[in-house]
Structures are given as structure tokens and as C-alpha cells.
Design a protein around this motif. Structure first.
Motif, mmCIF file in Angstrom:
data_model
loop_
_atom_site.group_PDB
_atom_site.id
_atom_site.type_symbol
_atom_site.label_atom_id
_atom_site.label_comp_id
_atom_site.label_asym_id
_atom_site.label_seq_id
_atom_site.Cartn_x
_atom_site.Cartn_y
_atom_site.Cartn_z
ATOM 1 N N ASP A 162 -3.423 10.321 10.297
ATOM 2 C CA ASP A 162 -2.519 9.743 9.293
ATOM 3 C C ASP A 162 -3.212 8.701 8.425
ATOM 4 O O ASP A 162 -2.915 8.580 7.233
ATOM 5 C CB ASP A 162 -1.312 9.108 9.994
ATOM 6 N N TRP A 163 -4.122 7.925 9.034
ATOM 7 C CA TRP A 163 -4.728 6.832 8.274
ATOM 8 C C TRP A 163 -6.018 7.282 7.577
ATOM 9 O O TRP A 163 -6.135 7.190 6.353
ATOM 10 C CB TRP A 163 -5.012 5.654 9.204
ATOM 11 N N ALA A 213 -2.197 0.663 10.911
ATOM 12 C CA ALA A 213 -3.483 0.989 11.532
ATOM 13 C C ALA A 213 -4.270 -0.278 11.850
ATOM 14 O O ALA A 213 -4.877 -0.396 12.926
ATOM 15 C CB ALA A 213 -4.281 1.892 10.599
ATOM 16 N N LEU A 214 -4.278 -1.235 10.917
ATOM 17 C CA LEU A 214 -5.015 -2.478 11.159
ATOM 18 C C LEU A 214 -4.406 -3.262 12.325
ATOM 19 O O LEU A 214 -5.137 -3.846 13.138
ATOM 20 C CB LEU A 214 -5.021 -3.328 9.885
ATOM 21 N N LEU A 215 -3.068 -3.262 12.421
ATOM 22 C CA LEU A 215 -2.434 -3.949 13.551
ATOM 23 C C LEU A 215 -2.719 -3.224 14.857
ATOM 24 O O LEU A 215 -2.881 -3.862 15.904
ATOM 25 C CB LEU A 215 -0.921 -4.056 13.308
ATOM 26 N N TRP A 227 0.896 4.371 1.555
ATOM 27 C CA TRP A 227 -0.453 4.256 2.100
ATOM 28 C C TRP A 227 -0.687 2.870 2.677
ATOM 29 O O TRP A 227 -1.302 2.722 3.737
ATOM 30 C CB TRP A 227 -1.476 4.564 1.009
ATOM 31 N N TRP A 228 -0.156 1.833 1.964
ATOM 32 C CA TRP A 228 -0.397 0.481 2.442
ATOM 33 C C TRP A 228 0.359 0.217 3.733
ATOM 34 O O TRP A 228 -0.102 -0.549 4.580
ATOM 35 C CB TRP A 228 -0.051 -0.547 1.361
ATOM 36 N N GLU A 229 1.544 0.858 3.904
ATOM 37 C CA GLU A 229 2.264 0.694 5.167
ATOM 38 C C GLU A 229 1.459 1.295 6.323
ATOM 39 O O GLU A 229 1.346 0.702 7.401
ATOM 40 C CB GLU A 229 3.633 1.379 5.090
#
Length: 196
Positions: A191-192, A9-11, A2-4
Motif C-alpha cells: 500500500d505504501w 506507514a511512518l507511525l 497518499w499522505w494518510e
């Protein structure tokens, strides 16, 4: 996992912040992308080229491998103002070899084959249109003759063919970018966030 996905997503959102103007968040993502790309390329180059094709042969006593090592190292002399002319030797060899290998291949693929395909397809309606389009477009670029009379009308038709080509190319580019945008939006929303 999830963190990947969250980092990705943030990038992605950081890159899209350029839409509101140049900002530190976009610069951070841009520099991170460049740094990771250069680092990855450097590791791949060392592991797949430098070690197996230079260091390992030299370790086995194959001194012929010293020639490309010297030439490759000479390219770095470009950063020194006094020694920079020596970097032109490997650069000239690289450009000469590249041009010698690329020009016949490009001539075969982009000129001869396309000319043959243009002529061979003239038995169909599409082929006739393509052949006429090629001929009138070439006539437009003949500047040693005045574009008047029948020649001028053909040259104008060639200009219309080029406008159609540029419009189709631009539309293709826009659609490909829209496909990329849709893919990113699908990643963010599905996905996110999992909302679709």
C-alpha cells in the motif's frame, strides 16, 4: 489519500523502532496512540452515554438520572486524599453489580458448558483423549494425596497434557503475532511503497 498512507506507514515504522531499544521516536508514537485512544474514548463516552443517558434526562426533568451522575462523579473524589474514601461507595456498587452479573454467566459458559461438552464427547477417540486429559490434569492438582504409584503416574501424564497445552498456546500466540507482522509488512510494501 497518499499522505494518510504515508503517515500511517511512518507511525508503523516508529512503533517498530522499539526493536532497537527504547528511543524518542517510539515514545512519540506510543504517546500519540495513547492520546488519540483516550480522546476518542472520551468523545464516544460523552456522545453515547453522558448526553443521552444523563444530561438529556435531567433536562426533561427525570431526576432519577441524578443518582448515577452523583455516583459517577464521586469516583473522581479518589484523586483527593481526604475525600478518597467516598469514592469507594460507587466503586463497591460497580464491582458488586459486575460480579453479580459476571459470575453466573462465567459459571455457565466456562464451567458447566465445558464440563458437559467434555463428558458428551467421550464416545469418540478425540473425546476419550480429552476426557482422560482433563481427569489426569485435575489429578495433578490434588495436593492432599501423595503423587506415588498409579496416582503419581496419572499426575505425571497430567503434567504432560499441560505442557502440550502450554506449547500449543504459545505457538498460537506466536503465529497470531506473525500474522500481524505479515499484515504490517504487506501494508508497508504494497500500500505504501507499491513494490509488491
Amino acid at each position: 489519500m497518499w499522505w494518510e498512507t504515508t503517515i500511517t506507514a511512518l507511525l508503523t515504522l516508529a512503533i517498530y523502532t522499539i526493536l532497537v531499544g527504547d528511543n524518542p521516536i517510539f515514545k512519540f508514537a506510543e504517546h500519540l496512540l495513547l492520546g488519540l485512544s483516550i480522546g476518542y474514548s472520551l468523545v464516544v463516552t460523552v456522545k453515547s452515554i453522558l448526553i443521552p443517558q444523563a444530561i438529556a434526562p435531567l433536562g426533561d426533568g427525570q431526576w432519577a438520572a441524578l443518582i448515577p451522575v452523583i455516583l459517577g462523579s464521586a469516583m473522581f473524589l479518589r484523586v483527593h486524599p481526604r475525600l478518597a474514601p467516598w469514592s469507594q461507595i460507587p466503586l463497591a456498587l460497580l464491582i458488586g453489580a459486575g460480579a453479580g452479573a459476571a459470575i453466573p454467566a462465567m459459571m455457565q459458559a466456562r464451567v458447566l458448558k465445558q464440563t458437559a461438552a467434555t463428558i458428551s464427547g467421550s464416545g469418540t477417540v478425540d473425546g476419550v483423549i480429552i476426557l482422560l486429559g482433563v481427569l489426569v490434569t485435575l489429578m495433578y492438582f490434588v495436593f492432599t494425596r501423595r503423587h506415588t504409584g498409579a496416582w503419581g503416574r496419572a499426575a505425571v501424564a497430567g503434567r504432560y497434557f499441560m505442557m502440550i497445552f502450554f506449547g500449543a498456546t504459545f505457538a498460537y500466540t506466536v503465529m497470531s503475532r506473525m500474522a500481524l507482522l505479515i499484515g504490517r509488512l504487506e501494508f508497508l510494501l504494497s500500500d505504501w511503497l507499491g513494490v509488491i
